[in-house]
Enzyme design. Sequence first.
Site, short mmCIF file in Angstrom:
data_model
loop_
_atom_site.label_atom_id
_atom_site.label_comp_id
_atom_site.label_asym_id
_atom_site.label_seq_id
_atom_site.Cartn_x
_atom_site.Cartn_y
_atom_site.Cartn_z
N CYS A 2 -33.67 -30.05 -17.52
CA CYS A 2 -34.61 -28.93 -17.43
C CYS A 2 -35.88 -29.33 -16.67
O CYS A 2 -36.34 -30.47 -16.78
CB CYS A 2 -35.02 -28.46 -18.81
SG CYS A 2 -33.63 -28.03 -19.85
N ARG A 27 -32.81 -31.93 -10.24
CA ARG A 27 -32.68 -32.49 -11.59
C ARG A 27 -31.45 -31.95 -12.31
O ARG A 27 -31.02 -32.54 -13.31
CB ARG A 27 -33.93 -32.14 -12.42
CG ARG A 27 -35.19 -32.75 -11.89
CD ARG A 27 -36.41 -32.07 -12.51
NE ARG A 27 -36.56 -32.43 -13.90
CZ ARG A 27 -37.32 -33.41 -14.35
NH1 ARG A 27 -37.99 -34.15 -13.49
NH2 ARG A 27 -37.42 -33.67 -15.64
N TRP A 72 -30.97 -26.59 -18.14
CA TRP A 72 -29.68 -27.27 -18.20
C TRP A 72 -29.23 -27.08 -19.65
O TRP A 72 -29.83 -27.64 -20.57
CB TRP A 72 -29.86 -28.75 -17.86
CG TRP A 72 -28.60 -29.52 -17.71
CD1 TRP A 72 -27.80 -29.58 -16.60
CD2 TRP A 72 -27.99 -30.38 -18.69
NE1 TRP A 72 -26.73 -30.41 -16.84
CE2 TRP A 72 -26.81 -30.91 -18.10
CE3 TRP A 72 -28.30 -30.74 -20.00
CZ2 TRP A 72 -25.97 -31.80 -18.78
CZ3 TRP A 72 -27.47 -31.62 -20.67
CH2 TRP A 72 -26.32 -32.13 -20.06
N ASN A 98 -38.75 -28.21 -22.26
CA ASN A 98 -37.79 -29.22 -21.85
C ASN A 98 -37.64 -30.18 -23.02
O ASN A 98 -38.64 -30.67 -23.53
CB ASN A 98 -38.36 -29.94 -20.60
CG ASN A 98 -37.50 -31.08 -20.13
OD1 ASN A 98 -36.41 -31.30 -20.65
ND2 ASN A 98 -37.97 -31.81 -19.13
N GLY A 99 -36.41 -30.42 -23.48
CA GLY A 99 -36.21 -31.33 -24.61
C GLY A 99 -35.32 -30.69 -25.66
O GLY A 99 -34.67 -29.67 -25.40
N GLU A 479 -18.99 -48.97 -10.25
CA GLU A 479 -19.95 -48.06 -9.64
C GLU A 479 -19.27 -47.13 -8.64
O GLU A 479 -19.54 -45.92 -8.60
CB GLU A 479 -21.07 -48.88 -8.97
CG GLU A 479 -22.00 -48.10 -8.06
CD GLU A 479 -22.68 -46.92 -8.76
OE1 GLU A 479 -22.65 -46.81 -9.99
OE2 GLU A 479 -23.22 -46.06 -8.02
N LYS A 483 -19.20 -43.02 -8.68
CA LYS A 483 -19.69 -42.21 -7.56
C LYS A 483 -18.64 -41.19 -7.15
O LYS A 483 -18.94 -40.02 -6.93
CB LYS A 483 -20.02 -43.15 -6.40
CG LYS A 483 -21.06 -42.72 -5.47
CD LYS A 483 -22.49 -42.77 -5.99
CE LYS A 483 -22.66 -43.12 -7.42
NZ LYS A 483 -23.90 -43.23 -7.99
N GLU A 486 -18.10 -38.44 -10.00
CA GLU A 486 -19.19 -37.52 -10.35
C GLU A 486 -19.41 -36.43 -9.31
O GLU A 486 -19.90 -35.35 -9.64
CB GLU A 486 -20.49 -38.26 -10.65
CG GLU A 486 -21.21 -38.85 -9.45
CD GLU A 486 -22.57 -39.43 -9.81
OE1 GLU A 486 -22.92 -40.47 -9.24
OE2 GLU A 486 -23.28 -38.86 -10.64
N HIS A 502 -2.01 -55.02 -17.74
CA HIS A 502 -2.09 -54.95 -19.21
C HIS A 502 -2.13 -53.51 -19.71
O HIS A 502 -2.51 -53.25 -20.84
CB HIS A 502 -3.31 -55.72 -19.70
CG HIS A 502 -3.24 -57.19 -19.37
ND1 HIS A 502 -2.36 -58.04 -19.97
CD2 HIS A 502 -3.92 -57.92 -18.45
CE1 HIS A 502 -2.50 -59.26 -19.45
NE2 HIS A 502 -3.44 -59.21 -18.53
N LYS A 597 -30.10 -34.91 -12.57
CA LYS A 597 -30.61 -36.14 -11.96
C LYS A 597 -31.38 -36.97 -12.98
O LYS A 597 -31.25 -38.17 -13.04
CB LYS A 597 -31.52 -35.77 -10.79
CG LYS A 597 -32.13 -36.97 -10.06
CD LYS A 597 -31.06 -37.71 -9.31
CE LYS A 597 -31.59 -38.93 -8.57
NZ LYS A 597 -30.46 -39.82 -8.19
O1 M6R Z 1 -32.71 -42.55 -13.80
P1 M6R Z 1 -31.73 -43.53 -14.37
O2 M6R Z 1 -31.39 -44.63 -13.43
O3 M6R Z 1 -32.14 -44.06 -15.71
O4 M6R Z 1 -30.41 -42.68 -14.59
C1 M6R Z 1 -29.29 -43.24 -15.20
C2 M6R Z 1 -28.06 -42.43 -14.92
O5 M6R Z 1 -28.19 -41.14 -15.44
C3 M6R Z 1 -27.78 -42.33 -13.42
O6 M6R Z 1 -27.69 -43.59 -12.84
C4 M6R Z 1 -26.47 -41.56 -13.16
O7 M6R Z 1 -25.39 -42.28 -13.64
C5 M6R Z 1 -26.32 -41.28 -11.67
N1 M6R Z 1 -26.42 -39.89 -11.42
C6 M6R Z 1 -25.04 -41.72 -11.10
O8 M6R Z 1 -25.01 -41.49 -9.72
#
Ligand code: M6R
Length: 602
Positions: A2, A27, A72, A98-99, A479, A483, A486, A502, A597
Amino acid sequence: MCGIVGVVGNTNATDILIQGLEKLEYRGYDSAGIFVAGDASSQLVKAVGRIAELAAKTEGVEGTAGIGHTRWATHGKPTEDNAHPHRSETERFVLVHNGVIENYLEIKEEYLSGHHFKGQTDTEIAVHLIGKFVEEDGLSTIESFKKALRIIRGSYAFALMDSEDASTIYVSKNKSPLLIGLGDGYNMVCSDAMAMIRETNQYMEIHDQELVIVKADSVEVQDYDGNVKERDSYTAELDLSDIGKGTYPYYMLKEIDEQPTVMRKLIQAYTDDKGQVTVDAKIIKAVQEADRIYILAAGTSYHAGFASKKMLEELTDTPVELGISSEWGYGMPLLSKKPLFVFISQSGETADSRQVLVKANELGIPSLTVTNVPGSTLSREADHTMLLHAGPEIAVASTKAYTAQIATLAFLAKAVGEANGNEKAKAFDLVHELSLVAQSIESTLSEKEVIDEKVAALLSETRNAFYIGRGQDYYVAMEASLKLKEISYIQCEGFAAGELKHGTIALIEDGTPVIALLSDPVLASHTRGNIQEVVARGAKVLTIAEENVAKEGDDIVLNNVHPYLSPISMVVPTQLIAYFATLHRGLDIDKPRNLAKSVTVE
Ligand code: M6R
């Protein structure tokens, strides 16, 4: 997650709110709304979907003050009724939030019988509570807000307006981010500086459990007992071009392309006039005094911690343990006698990590935050901060922050190792090696078309895919798979190549895409053995190899770089793979579904 924006004292209030919300789009959100008030009238407009849909409904909406919100969904579906702003029973008071309010059902039961609610959100209950104290109990707006804040438990950033008084916005926060922006003859509130950078670069922090009264020509900060607090403003080092896409179709591609520049900026930031690596002596001391480093992070930042573990251990002679913040928030393992907690967070606002930091502070555990955002919550509340110098990262999929995190931790490892007289640290010419990494990234970026073609052949149709690697390459595989999944929604897992047999190899069938990462001369031949195992079961394999281990037929070959830094160079083709796979599927690369974000709720 949010986002909040508010303005008071500006005749362009609607335009400022809409533009601010557009800047907060990155965000993540699924509905949005604004409330705009002037001398004689006020209007509330909401829409499900993109800000463009909200903007289309705001023609003729005018006023001098207002609050806006991107939601959100947490409590209740993304509908107009659940979208913020919410109003009190008589519709006099208007609130964005927000929260998460933990005790909202108890509040409803205890204080709000007979009230009518339009949606299912916790926020609507908060504004009904505030309204009740004014309308039924006769308190002033500010007393009512304070009384509600004492009752509410949980995380919040609130911006409140009284529709009968367009001269004031009341704000308060606890655990969720919120800033004041100082304009010329008007003032603003927002979740992050980017939402207001078009209007001002002067900001003022709000601390948890403070109440701020924002008017066109004044900002008064109080605690909940009414004691006024002095607060200086600061200048944000952001400019509009940092947050624009320029000629790029997507932020993600821009941010991938910025990585060589970020590596060079880090060299500038962490070297002195003589080109020697320099890190704050207090941070070096904090690492020297620790008998174990605990890295706490989430998502991509957690993966960056893994990719930096070997380098940190070998150069600082200190064991490194990794923790997922959301797991540690509710149960820490047995800690060593002298722990140092290192929080890695692009945004510096991740609620899961903050929860661990709050506990670390209660326990007196020293802490360092490695973040891209100066002044962020994790930066303010930790003992020390190292900045990533990556510039704003807008795409939800983190790219340049990951590579900057590893590079920043390399400066830390090198500086501590040198201070300790560690031989490997002395021999590690980080500035030179990082320059080679920047060149290697540039050379990968020049191969975009080739990578695009290979991605089209491998990933256009598939529902699933695998990344495999050993050692550091396994960490990059984790990682790389995050990527891909997501943003392209391809179900993808990153595996330690030796683990396939395994269990996971059962999933390999005719045409299953497997992407193998090969950078380590000792481990590459073993991974090649695992490649044969999946090929024998029908997998379509794409190989990404560093020159020193490359063989004829490898698909993407990268320049050699120092093994400590190979995750930085190896991850770049995987970022492009995710980008092109998503582009071919016609999906929104920068704003994947369901994701935010800045993850500011637990
Ligand atoms: O702002 P942060 O690095 O703490 O965020 C952590 C994760 O939410 C963030 O890295 C998320 O996994 C990414 N969107 C992945 O691309």
